[in-house]
Design an enzyme around this catalytic site. Structure first.
Site, PDB file in Angstrom:
ATOM      1  N   ASP A  36     113.807   2.570  -6.718  1.00  0.00           N
ATOM      2  CA  ASP A  36     114.310   1.516  -5.819  1.00  0.00           C
ATOM      3  C   ASP A  36     114.910   0.312  -6.565  1.00  0.00           C
ATOM      4  O   ASP A  36     115.817  -0.346  -6.070  1.00  0.00           O
ATOM      5  CB  ASP A  36     113.215   1.043  -4.846  1.00  0.00           C
ATOM      6  CG  ASP A  36     111.920   0.659  -5.538  1.00  0.00           C
ATOM      7  OD1 ASP A  36     111.819   0.806  -6.756  1.00  0.00           O
ATOM      8  OD2 ASP A  36     110.985   0.207  -4.829  1.00  0.00           O
ATOM      9  N   SER A  79     110.243   6.571  -4.622  1.00  0.00           N
ATOM     10  CA  SER A  79     109.614   5.371  -5.201  1.00  0.00           C
ATOM     11  C   SER A  79     108.207   5.640  -5.729  1.00  0.00           C
ATOM     12  O   SER A  79     107.241   4.982  -5.343  1.00  0.00           O
ATOM     13  CB  SER A  79     109.588   4.240  -4.173  1.00  0.00           C
ATOM     14  OG  SER A  79     110.896   3.959  -3.770  1.00  0.00           O
ATOM     15  N   ARG A 106     113.164   7.986   5.432  1.00  0.00           N
ATOM     16  CA  ARG A 106     114.465   7.748   6.068  1.00  0.00           C
ATOM     17  C   ARG A 106     115.505   8.730   5.556  1.00  0.00           C
ATOM     18  O   ARG A 106     115.528   9.046   4.367  1.00  0.00           O
ATOM     19  CB  ARG A 106     114.964   6.336   5.717  1.00  0.00           C
ATOM     20  CG  ARG A 106     114.469   5.253   6.629  1.00  0.00           C
ATOM     21  CD  ARG A 106     115.266   3.964   6.464  1.00  0.00           C
ATOM     22  NE  ARG A 106     115.517   3.618   5.077  1.00  0.00           N
ATOM     23  CZ  ARG A 106     116.489   2.777   4.692  1.00  0.00           C
ATOM     24  NH1 ARG A 106     117.296   2.230   5.573  1.00  0.00           N
ATOM     25  NH2 ARG A 106     116.662   2.499   3.429  1.00  0.00           N
TER      26      ARG A 106
END
Length: 870
Positions: free
Chosen positions: A610, A556, A492
């Protein structure tokens, strides 16, 4: 003289159309609902008594059982052998003992002394004196207590009603049997009802047999429009006027008397026997059911009817015989019709409980009227099938239901007790005491300290990685930021606009891009070129290609950070295998790719985990948030630690966020005492055996696999799925964590649990579903408690860092396990409260920690950088 037509007219009210029977069916269904409700049961006529029989035979029952049958002038003792040979075999040996009148009419103690003596005699005859056998007791009267155990060495395991005995006997031969009906001297029905509908009993899991006691249907006037003058007269002359009105219209005890009353009136009106009323017609009970049955044997013509009437001094003509035969038919046909309507109501309820459009089922049936009347069974079957066309009903005649049935109830109770022991033994290691959880908390605390200290950090299992995030949002953050989120097959890019002041807000725009497999597993250069291509598309799309924006990168994967904008990839996970990346700084690789493209420039401020993003997102809303927790596919925590405690980083002032990477807790064997054989199997079959042991006990990625291992073990022990391990159950990873959440949902009835299991190719019974739900509950509860113990160690550390007696703190949380599992969050919160009583912990759900969090970290880093420059 009287013709069939006149009899029809005369008994018009006894001839019930299908519409009337469907109406009776609806009335009976309403009574059932009334009887099952706690508030309505006291006024219900159909009492719907729970029998505490929770399971039908499944064919795995075995052993020797005693059964005692006390229900009339004779007492019977039985020995029942049940063979587990896969052929559903059983053997019944019985002995009758006549019960003397003085015992029947004496006191309870005398009766039970007599029963005990007879049983003792039976056991001596069969050489069973020295064996302690389980005993089932069919006792067809109201009873307070039995003293059998004091006199003889037996286990009284079950007290059984004869209807239940009938269902269980037939249930042993046909596992579809879940209804028992008696149509004889008395009449009654029982069936398997869903526990969630039985208000009178605690718990809503599974099923229980309900003894309807349907004989009293209509005692409140519900059938008054169908009762004839003859029914009323019969009732008034009975021992219990106004009671058991349905039974008085159905059972063989009353049908002969009903025929007598009709014949008497017809004779008085000159329609029969030339109007001559004999003594027999005036004598109550003179016409019995055996007479009615015999007179309805049409194959034998009128000879039976003529013989019986002549014996009663009625001297009939041929027309009289035809008319009497017709009266008997109408009376017994009405009995079969009414019985069919009530039975159809029960079958409809069963079908609706199962949410089936069409149901196959079996009704176990017993009783003299059903067995000996020449037409009764055929009529009953026909009417039932007409009233419930969407039920394929098989009627199975019970053989010695009251004796063998009591033994079967006992055998099932015995099987369930043995199974319960085995299931409890399998799940016992998952039940963690408060003491054990305190031990886990203390061990976690020790490991956290190891990870922070310079000399022990290298060998520590909980790595305590510095993130170089040195502050949480204070509300003054503002500006436009870019965020990248790479953590799986999708990538994203976000534009985040942060406003400060009174109209504080965060606005986000994002676009998702796929990462093809060949790029995930190609070269590092190709991967980062693809990422930059996606960024370029997004900047174009948003019309901001010229601006040099600060950027936060949520990456992540395990990274070792040397500063907030330097992250060295320790190793790929989640299917990524891009070459030439491990051991490299991912921020440098991103900068290189931007340089190669030479279209735009970005200020890469922070590389983010995260967990930290989660803490920052919640910290923006609540300044008290200094801990971030991920409880989803993986499990991890970060928190703000005092710099003076972080020996591996220079400086003693202020705080820094530490990414604990607590999933590795226990990799040194410190929690081996609580790891079960199932945990070990899951670990050995994983991609990284011996690593991330705590994560494998607490995270969504592994819980379903733990459940699968337990289910395989229980199936091997013959406790589940009839001992058959299906192909699907053999597949690793088939049992996803989302199934745990669905199965444990309180809103889901067991029926839906069975559907979920069917999707997995597991053909489960109701009992299987209960056990699977219990297994899921044990595994997820332990996961939440272990997670809570770890978190309690961190909040206690925070409290000691601040040097306060009482700490108020907020934990930002994200992850599907926490969000979607029906009980995980509650158990987690309760555990933290129990283990850290001096800490008042608030849990706050993070909204998009990996996107918004990355932008906020970037904003905070910019703010702190600017302050430092000044």
């Amino acid at each position: 003289m009287c013709s069939d037509l006149q009899v029809d007219r005369y008994l018009y009210h006894m001839r019930l159309s299908d519409d009337v029977l469907l109406d009776v069916m609806t009335r009976f269904q309403a009574e059932m609902v009334k009887g099952l409700g706690k508030d309505t049961n006291p006024t219900a006529t159909v009492k719907m008594l729970p029998t505490f029989v929770r399971s039908l035979p499944d064919g795995s029952e075995k052993g020797d059982f005693l059964a005692v049958d006390l229900g009339g002038s004779q007492f019977r003792a039985h020995q029942v052998k049940v063979f587990d040979d896969g052929k559903q075999n059983s053997q019944l040996e019985s002995k009758f003992y006549p019960t003397p009148k003085e015992v029947i009419q004496g006191n309870g103690a005398e009766l039970f002394d007599y029963v005990a003596d007879c049983l003792l005699d039976f056991m001596e005859t069969k050489n069973l004196k020295n064996k302690k056998l389980p005993l089932g007791f069919t006792f067809s009267f109201p009873c307070k207590q039995t003293k059998l155990e004091e006199d003889i060495d037996v286990d009284v395991l079950a007290l059984v009603n004869d209807t239940v005995g009938t269902m269980m006997t037939c249930g042993y031969d046909d596992q579809r049997c879940e209804v028992g009906v008696i149509i004889g001297t008395g009449t009654n029905a029982c069936y398997m009802e869903e526990m969630r509908h039985i208000d009178l009993v605690e718990g809503d899991e599974g099923r229980m047999c309900i003894n309807t006691e349907w004989g009293a249907f209509g005692d409140d006037g519900a059938l008054d429009d169908l009762r004839t003058e003859f029914d009323r007269e019969l009732d008034l002359g009975s021992l219990n006027p106004g009671k058991q009105l349905f039974e008085k219209m159905i059972s063989s005890l009353y049908l002969g008397e009903l025929v007598r009353l009709i014949l008497l009136k017809m004779t008085k009106e000159g329609l029969l026997f030339n109007g001559k009323v004999s003594t027999a017609l005036l004598t109550k009970g003179k016409i019995e059911m055996k007479h009615v049955s015999a007179m309805e044997k049409y194959k034998e013509g009128l000879s039976n009817t003529k013989e019986i009437l002549t014996e009663l001094n009625l001297f009939p003509s041929e027309e009289d015989c035809i008319a009497v035969q017709h009266v008997c038919t109408i009376v017994s046909f009405r009995s079969a019709n009414l019985c069919a309507a009530a039975l159809a109501a029960i079958l409809t309820r069963l079908r609706e409980n199962k949410k089936l459009l069409r149901m196959r089922t079996t009704v176990g049936i017993d009783g003299g009227l059903y067995k000996t009347h020449p037409q009764y069974a055929k009529r009953l079957h026909k009417v039932v099938r007409r009233l419930v066309p969407n039920c394929d009903v098989r009627f199975l005649l019970s053989v010695s239901g009251s004796g063998k049935g009591a033994a079967m109830v006992t055998a099932v109770a015995y099987r369930l007790a043995a199974q319960r022991k085995q299931i409890d033994a399998a799940l016992a290691p998952f039940l963690l005491s408060l003491e054990t959880l305190r031990e886990v908390k203390n061990k976690m605390r020790t490991e956290l300290e190891y990870g922070l200290k310079r000399e022990t950090q290298a060998s520590a299992t909980v790595k305590m990685l510095p993130t170089y995030v040195c502050g949480t949002p204070d509300g003054t953050e503002k500006g436009k930021f870019l965020a990248l989120d790479l953590g799986g097959t999708n990538f994203r890019v976000l534009l985040v606009k942060i406003r400060s002041g009174r109209r504080r807000s965060v606005q986000m725009y994002n676009k998702i891009f796929a990462i093809p497999l060949e790029i995930m597993q190609g070269t590092g250069e190709e991967l980062f070129d693809h990422i930059v291509q996606c960024i370029a598309d997004f900047l174009e799309y948003m019309g901001i290609k010229g601006a040099r924006l600060p950027l936060g990168f949520t990456f992540s994967f395990p990274c070792r950070q040397a500063s907030i904008d330097k992250g060295t990839l320790v190793g790929w996970t989640k299917g990524f295998k891009a070459t030439d990346c491990e051991g490299e700084d991912v921020v440098d690789m991103l900068r290189e790719a931007i340089r190669r493209r030479n279209e735009f420039d970005l200020d890469i401020v922070a590389v983010v985990n995260d967990t930290v993003g989660t803490m920052m997102t919640c910290g923006y809303e609540d300044p008290n948030c200094e801990i971030g927790l991920i409880a989803g596919t993986g499990s991890n925590v970060c928190y703000m630690e005092d710099m003076k405690n972080i020996e591996i980083v220079e400086g003693n002032e202020g705080k820094m966020c530490i990414n604990t990477e607590w999933g590795g807790f226990g990799d040194n064997g410190c929690i081996d005492n609580i790891r079960t054989k199932y945990d070990k199997e899951v670990d050995e079959g994983s991609l990284n055996p011996g690593k991330q042991r705590y994560e494998k006990m607490t995270s969504g990625m592994y819980l379903g696999e733990i459940v699968r291992q337990i289910l395989i073990d229980l199936t091997k022990q013959g406790l589940l799925f009839r001992g058959q391990i299906s192909e699907s159950l053999r597949k690793r990873g088939i049992f996803e964590t989302k199934f745990l959440s669905q199965i444990e949902s309180d809103r889901l009835a067991l029926l839906q649990v069975r559907r979920i299991l069917q999707q997995l190719g597991l053909d489960s019974t109701c009992e299987d579903s209960i056990i699977v739900k219990e297994v899921c509950g044990a595994v997820s509860k332990r996961a939440a408690q272990l997670c809570g113990a770890g978190l309690a160690a961190i909040v206690e550390k925070k409290r000691e860092n601040r040097g306060v007696e009482h700490l108020q703190i907020t934990v930002g949380v994200d992850g599907t396990l926490y969000k979607l599992h029906p009980h995980f969050s509650r158990v987690l919160r309760e555990t933290v409260k129990e283990l850290a009583p001096q800490c008042d912990v608030t849990f706050m759900l993070s909204e998009d920690g990996s996107g918004k969090g990355a932008a906020l970290i970037t904003a905070v880093a910019k703010r702190l950088h600017n302050v430092g420059q000044k």
